[in-house]
Design an enzyme around this catalytic site. Structure first.
Site, PDB file in Angstrom:
ATOM      1  N   SER A  38      -6.951  41.147   4.466  1.00 58.40           N
ATOM      2  CA  SER A  38      -6.070  40.257   4.977  1.00 58.40           C
ATOM      3  C   SER A  38      -5.483  39.112   3.846  1.00 58.40           C
ATOM      4  O   SER A  38      -6.152  39.037   2.952  1.00 58.40           O
ATOM      5  CB  SER A  38      -6.542  39.312   6.010  1.00 58.40           C
ATOM      6  OG  SER A  38      -5.837  38.409   6.665  1.00 58.40           O
TER       7      SER A  38
ATOM      8  N   LYS B  36     -11.489  43.018  11.273  1.00 62.67           N
ATOM      9  CA  LYS B  36     -10.060  42.593  10.874  1.00 62.67           C
ATOM     10  C   LYS B  36      -9.275  42.611  12.223  1.00 62.67           C
ATOM     11  O   LYS B  36      -8.365  41.799  12.265  1.00 62.67           O
ATOM     12  CB  LYS B  36      -9.525  43.669  10.059  1.00 62.67           C
ATOM     13  CG  LYS B  36      -8.143  43.507   9.603  1.00 62.67           C
ATOM     14  CD  LYS B  36      -7.917  42.427   8.774  1.00 62.67           C
ATOM     15  CE  LYS B  36      -6.420  41.734   8.728  1.00 62.67           C
ATOM     16  NZ  LYS B  36      -5.310  42.535   8.784  1.00 62.67           N
TER      17      LYS B  36
ATOM     18  N   HIS C 130      -9.954  39.252  13.574  1.00 62.55           N
ATOM     19  CA  HIS C 130      -9.253  38.502  12.801  1.00 62.55           C
ATOM     20  C   HIS C 130      -7.807  38.258  13.248  1.00 62.55           C
ATOM     21  O   HIS C 130      -7.235  37.239  13.642  1.00 62.55           O
ATOM     22  CB  HIS C 130      -9.273  38.884  11.422  1.00 62.55           C
ATOM     23  CG  HIS C 130      -8.389  38.175  10.540  1.00 62.55           C
ATOM     24  ND1 HIS C 130      -6.885  38.411  10.329  1.00 62.55           N
ATOM     25  CD2 HIS C 130      -8.633  37.298   9.726  1.00 62.55           C
ATOM     26  CE1 HIS C 130      -6.324  37.678   9.461  1.00 62.55           C
ATOM     27  NE2 HIS C 130      -7.327  36.711   8.998  1.00 62.55           N
ATOM     28  N   ASN C 131      -7.048  39.281  13.551  1.00 66.49           N
ATOM     29  CA  ASN C 131      -5.891  39.359  13.855  1.00 66.49           C
ATOM     30  C   ASN C 131      -5.568  38.894  15.272  1.00 66.49           C
ATOM     31  O   ASN C 131      -4.577  38.194  15.718  1.00 66.49           O
ATOM     32  CB  ASN C 131      -5.198  40.621  13.848  1.00 66.49           C
ATOM     33  CG  ASN C 131      -4.943  40.942  12.297  1.00 66.49           C
ATOM     34  OD1 ASN C 131      -5.530  40.553  11.624  1.00 66.49           O
ATOM     35  ND2 ASN C 131      -4.021  42.036  12.151  1.00 66.49           N
TER      36      ASN C 131
ATOM     37  N   GLU D  23      -5.659  35.281  14.827  1.00 67.53           N
ATOM     38  CA  GLU D  23      -4.519  34.957  14.241  1.00 67.53           C
ATOM     39  C   GLU D  23      -3.313  34.760  15.313  1.00 67.53           C
ATOM     40  O   GLU D  23      -2.492  33.792  15.504  1.00 67.53           O
ATOM     41  CB  GLU D  23      -4.036  36.050  13.258  1.00 67.53           C
ATOM     42  CG  GLU D  23      -2.701  35.923  12.638  1.00 67.53           C
ATOM     43  CD  GLU D  23      -2.571  37.100  11.759  1.00 67.53           C
ATOM     44  OE1 GLU D  23      -3.501  37.394  10.629  1.00 67.53           O
ATOM     45  OE2 GLU D  23      -1.627  37.967  11.899  1.00 67.53           O
TER      46      GLU D  23
ATOM     47  N   LYS E 251       2.503  44.739  15.971  1.00 69.90           N
ATOM     48  CA  LYS E 251       1.981  45.903  15.378  1.00 69.90           C
ATOM     49  C   LYS E 251       1.037  46.640  15.994  1.00 69.90           C
ATOM     50  O   LYS E 251       0.598  47.778  15.933  1.00 69.90           O
ATOM     51  CB  LYS E 251       1.970  46.084  13.964  1.00 69.90           C
ATOM     52  CG  LYS E 251       3.179  45.631  13.117  1.00 69.90           C
ATOM     53  CD  LYS E 251       3.089  46.101  11.690  1.00 69.90           C
ATOM     54  CE  LYS E 251       4.074  45.440  10.841  1.00 69.90           C
ATOM     55  NZ  LYS E 251       3.652  43.932  10.698  1.00 69.90           N
TER      56      LYS E 251
END
Ligand code: 6PG
Length: 471
Positions: free
Chosen positions: A129, A183, A186-187, A190, A261
């Protein structure tokens, strides 16, 4: 010379990661399917060229790396990764490691790990990231796979990772899909962070009638306090930037339709899959999907009318907005960490939550002061503890929940959408309710389907005296 490591995929992220690796003194072989890109990359690499071996064929690339070879794939997630692995397999030797550094779905990473097991090749799924700048100067790196494989590439990864007060933001988090799962979450966080900031911006714009120029210093000021974070910082900068063509604030020119995405959506799907609520993340994903319905929204505005500024602008209310954002953030992070804790048990990863908070303190998109508080708070708590029950956060939530309540209520009355903030609030309110309302759900389930219920006064499964159901 033979390179210490190889990298396939010289798109923005790959090219910057390769330069980062070279700059840290590691010889690197690079390959890109479109050869011209490799040429341009090499020509523009300046002094770092002496550390880079540009290769035009995949065979040449593999031969250029000293065995056992670590090979980073920085290519589009999904089928291209499987295709690339198939191309590489016959060319590689035992002990070579394929490192997928893209935004892979962790289920694909588990599948690929299983497929390569027994072939002598090793597989690492690595979340990276930090966007372009992070890749070039220090990303946050979340590694999953066999620990022994990680140990072999650890020196390079520690060198290229972001540093937070001297600590590298890189860690091995667990077997197979652990790194890509973390990850993904994490997104998801986010997405929630960005959505809540956007909701506050919406209240300022449509409720308080503030201009972008007026908002910018407010966010910049918040960035000096407990909301100090990369996302709040760039929010202030985006709001302060003018469009070169029209001279208008650029944010007023940008179309209100957000892309996505997949990683945010995967977070929501996986949280549902393991039964751990992540309502603020779900709301943020849904908000992006709603944002895509531009034409429908415009038609609905015609039908229902437009919201006009109706909230009184005052320093006190701006302060409530700041605290509301902090409270929403606490709930969203509590959800994200709870999902990681749940998945850690389901997938037997033993995810180190304080370590995850630590490697997110620098390099990544959600980096913030707040993550230091989480890391410290989790140090003394068990991984199963919801962040909302960790003393430091209980205190912060008690201080800020009133503001979140006021802001959500004010927004609702004014007709301003705050899906992530209100989901965060409802999650908090349900979470702290000792006796909820699911007793009625259980009564309904038993009434129509004889699903049975538990009683508060004695153990066992029971049925209600409903009599004969009338359909
Ligand atoms: C990062 C980012 C990066 C990217 C995602 C999200 O951590 O560097 O999360 O991975 O921004 O692809 O992108 P979307 O918003 O397009 O889903």
């Amino acid at each position: 010379m033979q390179a210490e490591i190889g990298l396939i995929g010289l798109g923005t992220m790959g090219a910057n990661l390769a330069l980062n690796i070279a700059e840290k003194g590691h010889d690197i072989a690079v390959f890109n399917r479109t050869t011209a890109k490799t040429g341009t990359f090499f020509e523009t690499a300046g002094d770092l060229r002496e550390k880079i071996l540009p290769c035009t064929t995949i065979e040449e690339f593999v031969q250029a790396i000293r065995p056992p070879r670590p090979i980073i794939l920085m290519i589009m997630a999904g089928d291209p990764v499987d295709e690339q692995i198939d191309i590489l397999r016959p060319l590689l030797s035992r002990e070579d490691i394929i490192i997928d550094a893209g935004n892979a779905n962790f289920r694909d990473t588990i599948r690929r790990t299983l497929t390569l097991e027994g072939t002598g090749l090793q597989f690492i799924g690595m979340g990276v990231s930090g966007g372009e700048v992070g890749a070039r100067h220090g990303p946050s790196i979340m590694v999953g796979g066999a620990e022994a494989s990680y140990k072999r590439v650890e020196p390079v990864l520690l060198d290229i990772a972001a540093q937070y007060e001297g600590d590298p933001c890189c860690a091995w988090l667990g077997e197979n899909g652990a790194g890509h799962f973390v990850k993904t979450i994490h997104n998801g966080i986010e997405y929630a962070d960005m959505q809540m900031i956007a909701e506050i911006y919406g209240i300022m714009r449509d409720g308080l009638g503030m201009s972008a120029k007026q908002m910018a210093p407010v966010f910049a000021k918040w960035n000096q306090g407990r909301l100090d974070s990369y996302l709040v910082d760039i929010t202030a900068r985006v709001l302060d930037t003018e469009d070169a063509e029209t001279g208008q604030p650029i944010v007023d020119i940008i179309l209100d339709r957000a892309g996505q995405k997949g990683t945010g959506r995967w977070s929501a799907i996986e949280s549902q899959q393991i039964g751990v609520p992540a309502t603020a993340i779900e709301a943020a994903v849904a908000a992006r999907s709603l944002s895509a319905l531009k034409a429908e929204r415009e038609a609905a505005e015609q039908a229902y009318g437009r919201t006009s500024p109706s909230v009184e602008r005052s320093d006190a209310f701006l302060r409530e907005l700041e605290l509301a954002l902090l409270a929403g953030k606490i709930a969203a992070y509590a959800q994200g960490f709870a999902v990681m804790s749940g998945a850690s048990q389901d997938y037997r990863w033993n995810l180190p939550l304080p370590e995850i908070a630590r490697i997110w303190r620098a390099g990544c998109i959600i980096r913030s002061q707040f993550l230091t508080t989480i890391a410290t708070a989790y140090d003394g708590a068990s991984a199963e503890t919801n962040l909302l029950m960790v003393p430091a956060f209980v205190e912060m939530m008690q201080e800020t929940q009133g503001a979140l309540r006021k802001v959500v209520a004010r927004a609702a009355t004014a007709g301003l959408p705050v899906p992530a903030l209100s989901s965060a609030l409802s999650y908090f309110d349900m979470y702290r309710q000792g006796r909820g309302t699911a007793n009625l759900i259980q009564g309904q389930r038993d009434f129509f389907g004889a699903h049975s219920f538990e009683r508060i006064d004695k153990p066992g499964a029971h049925h209600g005296p409903w009599g004969i159901t009338q359909l």
